[in-house]
Design a protein around this motif. Sequence first.
Motif, PDB file in Angstrom:
ATOM      1  N   ARG A  84       1.606  16.149 -64.223  1.00  0.00           N
ATOM      2  CA  ARG A  84       2.327  15.464 -63.152  1.00  0.00           C
ATOM      3  C   ARG A  84       1.424  14.469 -62.432  1.00  0.00           C
ATOM      4  NH1 ARG A  84       7.004  16.055 -60.549  1.00  0.00           N
ATOM      5  NH2 ARG A  84       7.492  17.980 -61.654  1.00  0.00           N
ATOM      6  N   TYR A 133       4.544  14.061 -50.150  1.00  0.00           N
ATOM      7  CA  TYR A 133       4.747  14.560 -51.507  1.00  0.00           C
ATOM      8  C   TYR A 133       3.574  15.425 -51.945  1.00  0.00           C
ATOM      9  CZ  TYR A 133       8.968  12.175 -53.186  1.00  0.00           C
ATOM     10  OH  TYR A 133      10.266  11.779 -53.405  1.00  0.00           O
ATOM     11  N   CYS A 181       3.608  18.997 -50.956  1.00  0.00           N
ATOM     12  CA  CYS A 181       4.688  19.848 -51.464  1.00  0.00           C
ATOM     13  C   CYS A 181       4.563  20.179 -52.947  1.00  0.00           C
ATOM     14  CB  CYS A 181       6.033  19.168 -51.238  1.00  0.00           C
ATOM     15  SG  CYS A 181       6.432  18.906 -49.499  1.00  0.00           S
ATOM     16  N   ARG A 182       3.689  19.477 -53.666  1.00  0.00           N
ATOM     17  CA  ARG A 182       3.596  19.691 -55.105  1.00  0.00           C
ATOM     18  C   ARG A 182       2.153  19.638 -55.564  1.00  0.00           C
ATOM     19  NH1 ARG A 182       8.416  16.405 -58.298  1.00  0.00           N
ATOM     20  NH2 ARG A 182      10.073  17.872 -57.841  1.00  0.00           N
ATOM     21  N   ASP A 183       1.905  20.211 -56.753  1.00  0.00           N
ATOM     22  CA  ASP A 183       0.592  20.132 -57.375  1.00  0.00           C
ATOM     23  C   ASP A 183       0.575  18.952 -58.342  1.00  0.00           C
ATOM     24  OD1 ASP A 183      -0.336  22.454 -56.106  1.00  0.00           O
ATOM     25  OD2 ASP A 183       0.581  23.730 -57.636  1.00  0.00           O
ATOM     26  N   TYR A 184      -0.430  18.106 -58.209  1.00  0.00           N
ATOM     27  CA  TYR A 184      -0.555  16.942 -59.087  1.00  0.00           C
ATOM     28  C   TYR A 184      -1.859  17.006 -59.879  1.00  0.00           C
ATOM     29  CZ  TYR A 184       3.384  14.900 -56.605  1.00  0.00           C
ATOM     30  OH  TYR A 184       4.630  14.684 -56.081  1.00  0.00           O
ATOM     31  N   GLU A 213      11.411  22.718 -63.762  1.00  0.00           N
ATOM     32  CA  GLU A 213      10.262  23.021 -62.906  1.00  0.00           C
ATOM     33  C   GLU A 213      10.698  23.156 -61.452  1.00  0.00           C
ATOM     34  OE1 GLU A 213       5.858  21.205 -61.776  1.00  0.00           O
ATOM     35  OE2 GLU A 213       7.554  19.882 -62.127  1.00  0.00           O
ATOM     36  N   LEU A 214      11.553  22.239 -61.008  1.00  0.00           N
ATOM     37  CA  LEU A 214      12.036  22.292 -59.631  1.00  0.00           C
ATOM     38  C   LEU A 214      12.803  23.593 -59.380  1.00  0.00           C
ATOM     39  CD1 LEU A 214      12.395  20.857 -56.898  1.00  0.00           C
ATOM     40  CD2 LEU A 214      14.455  19.793 -57.821  1.00  0.00           C
ATOM     41  N   ARG A 217      10.388  26.682 -59.433  1.00  0.00           N
ATOM     42  CA  ARG A 217       9.556  26.780 -58.227  1.00  0.00           C
ATOM     43  C   ARG A 217      10.377  27.198 -57.004  1.00  0.00           C
ATOM     44  NH1 ARG A 217       4.407  24.892 -58.723  1.00  0.00           N
ATOM     45  NH2 ARG A 217       3.933  23.508 -60.477  1.00  0.00           N
TER      46      ARG A 217
END
Length: 225
Positions: A2, A39, A42-45, A159-160, A163
């Motif tokens: 991602r 963003y 809220c997410r792992d990149y 994925e969304l 999670r």
Amino acid sequence: MRILIAEDEAELAKGLKFLLEKNKFTVDVVYDGAEALEYFGCRDYDVVILDIMMPKVDGLEALRHIRESGSGVPILLLTAKAEIEDRVTGLEAGADDYLPKPFATSELIARVKALARRNTGYADACLAFGKVRLYCNRYELVCGAESVRLNNKEFQLMELFMRNPHCVFSTAHLMDKIWGQDSEADVNVVWTYVGFIRRKLKGLHADIEIRTARGAGYSLEETPC
């Protein structure tokens, strides 16, 4: 893997998203530094691409916030500023790489891939709900001895849901998060891709399903016994 792109030139951002998705990356695009930080929280990149000259919060300030949070995520700076002092400032602020505009797209892809390889934490990323496992590094759903590959959009949707099990997501929310505000796709594409995932889950004999909440959206739930 991602990628987060923060770039206020909409056409450039759209082009980068297309190229990276073509190279099997999952991509989120934002248009200012403040949204990038939202963003990121809220997410792992696996890699973050930041333009320096952005509204609200510029790329260097966003970079500093990310590093102050303790994150070691690889960060690539994109900017029209090509002077040596600007490169030094970015690197000293915690950037891993620097690419001045204009650039060759092949070089950008190569640099992103190199940065992603440094971030080894993604290799073991696995989400679980019920008896189903989603292996993020290979876009694969597994249930027992059965497995199936997902395409890019199927993976982003799954994925969304994985999670956030039991959370109801509206069609508009899914459209925004997965296809983006600038997408020319019709909202019916959400229904189509949910259908694709449902068939794949059924083929795995999974004990979970994407359920329709009438008038509200979709949620991931355990199947009734």
